[in-house]
Write an enzyme that holds these catalytic residues in place. Structure first.
Site, PDB file in Angstrom:
ATOM      1  N   LYS A 236       0.892  -1.078  -0.007  1.00 50.59           N
ATOM      2  CA  LYS A 236       0.013  -0.090   0.000  1.00 50.59           C
ATOM      3  C   LYS A 236       1.024   1.239  -0.101  1.00 50.59           C
ATOM      4  O   LYS A 236       0.324   2.449  -0.495  1.00 50.59           O
ATOM      5  CB  LYS A 236      -0.932  -0.062   1.042  1.00 50.59           C
ATOM      6  CG  LYS A 236      -2.032  -1.041   0.935  1.00 50.59           C
ATOM      7  CD  LYS A 236      -2.765  -0.875  -0.058  1.00 50.59           C
ATOM      8  CE  LYS A 236      -4.161  -1.995  -0.109  1.00 50.59           C
ATOM      9  NZ  LYS A 236      -5.013  -1.566  -1.200  1.00 50.59           N
TER      10      LYS A 236
ATOM     11  N   SER B 173      -2.916 -12.443   4.300  1.00 55.38           N
ATOM     12  CA  SER B 173      -3.294 -12.393   2.962  1.00 55.38           C
ATOM     13  C   SER B 173      -2.239 -13.133   2.074  1.00 55.38           C
ATOM     14  O   SER B 173      -2.818 -13.431   0.957  1.00 55.38           O
ATOM     15  CB  SER B 173      -3.695 -11.022   2.342  1.00 55.38           C
ATOM     16  OG  SER B 173      -2.656 -10.180   2.136  1.00 55.38           O
TER      17      SER B 173
HETATM   18  C1  LIG Z   1      -2.701  -7.424   3.675  1.00 53.64           C
HETATM   19  C2  LIG Z   1      -3.543  -6.859   2.299  1.00 53.64           C
HETATM   20  N1  LIG Z   1      -3.545  -7.990   1.367  1.00 53.64           N
HETATM   21  C3  LIG Z   1      -4.180  -7.585   0.221  1.00 53.64           C
HETATM   22  C4  LIG Z   1      -4.800  -6.590  -0.167  1.00 53.64           C
HETATM   23  C5  LIG Z   1      -5.538  -6.327  -1.284  1.00 53.64           C
HETATM   24  O1  LIG Z   1      -4.850  -5.158  -2.237  1.00 53.64           O
HETATM   25  P1  LIG Z   1      -5.714  -4.341  -3.233  1.00 53.64           P
HETATM   26  O2  LIG Z   1      -6.210  -3.539  -2.312  1.00 53.64           O
HETATM   27  O3  LIG Z   1      -4.822  -4.019  -4.182  1.00 53.64           O
HETATM   28  O4  LIG Z   1      -6.897  -5.233  -4.007  1.00 53.64           O
HETATM   29  C6  LIG Z   1      -4.726  -5.500   0.898  1.00 53.64           C
HETATM   30  C7  LIG Z   1      -5.314  -4.117   0.681  1.00 53.64           C
HETATM   31  O5  LIG Z   1      -6.513  -4.041   0.851  1.00 53.64           O
HETATM   32  C8  LIG Z   1      -4.167  -5.696   2.143  1.00 53.64           C
HETATM   33  O6  LIG Z   1      -4.040  -4.755   3.156  1.00 53.64           O
END
Ligand SMILES: Cc1ncc(COP(=O)(O)O)c(C=O)c1O
Length: 320
Positions: free
Chosen positions: A45, A266
Site C-alpha cells: 500500500k 493475505s
Molecule cells: C494485507 C493486504 N493484502 C491484500 C490487499 C489487497 O490489495 P488491493 O487493495 O490492491 O486489492 C490489501 C489491501 O487492502 C491488504 O492490506
C-alpha cells in the site's frame, strides 16, 4: 545506488523469490512471490499511498507546505492507512484514518507512530463499516481531502506503472498472476499491464468466502463493489476467482516459513490460491503478490497458537 534523497524513493522495486520447488503442488509449475513487505512502510500500500497523494498534489488539491496542514481522510483496515500516514508525515499533512475497532493491535500502534489520528468504526461491520463512516465524515467535511482508495484511479495506476512493469521485467515468462482482492487495485493495474504485454496471461483473484474475513481481502459478493473495479471492467479483466478460507490462509502463512518468508495472512491466502492454480495446470509460471510481512500479525498468534483456535479467531478479527 549509493543513497536516495528521500525514503519515498525506496517505494517499489520489490524482490521476486522463487518458491515453487518447495511449495508448488505441481513440479511443472513455477511459483514466484513478489515481496511487497519490503516497502519502507511495510506493505504494497505504500505504492498507492504515494501515488494518490502525489496525484492530488499535481491536481492542486493538496498543496505542500500550506498552513494549517491539509487534512487527509481515509478508511483503511490498516495497510493503506499506515502507508498514507508515513507519506503524510514525510510531506507534512495530517491524516485521519477510519479503522474498524477489531484490527490487530500493531496496526493501531503503527498509525500512532506516524502521527495519524484514529477514528473507530464498528468492529461488526468490518472494512465496509470503515468505508461507510469515512464517507459520512467526508460528506460533512468537504474541507478534508478524501482520496478514497476504492474509487481513486491513482490506485490501479500505481500498479500499472510500477508493480506490473517490475513483474514483466523480472519474469517475462509469467503465465498466471495471482493476488488477493481488497480494493482490487493490484489485480486491475498489474492484470491490465501484463495482458497488454501478453494477452494469454491469466489473472486470478483470491477472495474470502462471502461473509468471512481474510485479512485485507474482500468478497465481491459481500455487497460492495469498488468503483475502480467497475470503471476498469474488472469482471472482464479477471479470468478466475478462487475462494480461500481463513483456515487455509493461516495454514499457508505457516508453510511460507519453510522457504523463509514471514508474511501477513493475505499472503497465505494468495499462496493457497496459487497452489490451486498450479494444480489445475499442465505447466506454467505463477507470480503471486505478498502484500505485507508478518510483523503486524504477531499478536494474533497466527504462527504459534493452535490452528483451530486461530482459524476461529480469524472469523471475528480483521488481520490486515
Ligand atoms: C494485507 C493486504 N493484502 C491484500 C490487499 C489487497 O490489495 P488491493 O487493495 O490492491 O486489492 C490489501 C489491501 O487492502 C491488504 O492490506
Amino acid at each position: 545506488m549509493s543513497h536516495v534523497d528521500s525514503i519515498l524513493q525506496l517505494i517499489g522495486n520489490t524482490p521476486l523469490v522463487e518458491v515453487g520447488s518447495t511449495l508448488s503442488p505441481n513440479p511443472d509449475v513455477r511459483i514466484l512471490v513478489k515481496l511487497e513487505g519490503q516497502n519502507p512502510g511495510g506493505s504494497v500500500k505504500d505504492r498507492i499511498a504515494l501515488a494518490m497523494i502525489e496525484a492530488a498534489e499535481k491536481e492542486g488539491v493538496l498543496v505542500p507546505g500550506s498552513t494549517p496542514a491539509p487534512v487527509l481522510l481515509e478508511p483503511s483496515s490498516g495497510n493503506t492507512g499506515i502507508g498514507m500516514a508515513m507519506v503524510a508525515r514525510v510531506k507534512g499533512y495530517h491524516l485521519k484514518v477510519v479503522l474498524p475497532a477489531n484490527v490487530s493491535a500493531e496496526r493501531r500502534t503503527l498509525l500512532e507512530v506516524w502521527g495519524a489520528e484514529i477514528i473507530d468504526s464498528p468492529a461488526s461491520e468490518g472494512s465496509n463499516g470503515a468505508v461507510r463512516v469515512a464517507r459520512e465524515i467526508a460528506a460533512l467535511h468537504p474541507e478534508y481531502v478524501f482520496l478514497y482508495q476504492y474509487a481513486n484511479p491513482a490506485n490501479p495506476k500505481a500498479h500499472y506503472d510500477g508493480t506490473g512493469p517490475e513483474i514483466w521485467r523480472d519474469c517475462p515468462e509469467v503465465t498466471h498472476f495471482v493476488a488477493g482482492l481488497g480494493t482490487s487495485g493490484t489485480l486491475l493495474g498489474v492484470g491490465r499491464y501484463l495482458k497488454e504485454r501478453n494477452p494469454a496471461v491469466e489473472v486470478w483473484a483470491v477472495e474470502p468466502p462471502a461473509g468471512e474475513m481474510v485479512d485485507g481481502l474482500r468478497s465481491l459478493d459481500d455487497g460492495y463493489i469498488p468503483p475502480i473495479f467497475i470503471e476498469n471492467n474488472g469482471h472482464e479483466l479477471l479470468d478466475r476467482k478462487t475462494i480461500i478460507s481463513p483456515r487455509e490462509s493461516i495454514e499457508w502463512t505457516r508453510r511460507l516459513t519453510d522457504v523463509g518468508i514471514f508474511s501477513g495472512i493475505s499472503t497465505g491466502a494468495a499462496l493457497a490460491g496459487a497452489a490451486r492454480c498450479a494444480s489445475s495446470l499442465d505447466q506454467g509460471v505463477i507470480v503471486v503478490v505478498s502484500a505485507d510481512g508478518g510483523w503486524k500479525y504477531l499478536s494474533t498468534g497466527a504462527w504459534t497458537d493452535d490452528i483451530n483456535v486461530v482459524a476461529e479467531r480469524a472469523r471475528h478479527m480483521i488481520y490486515f
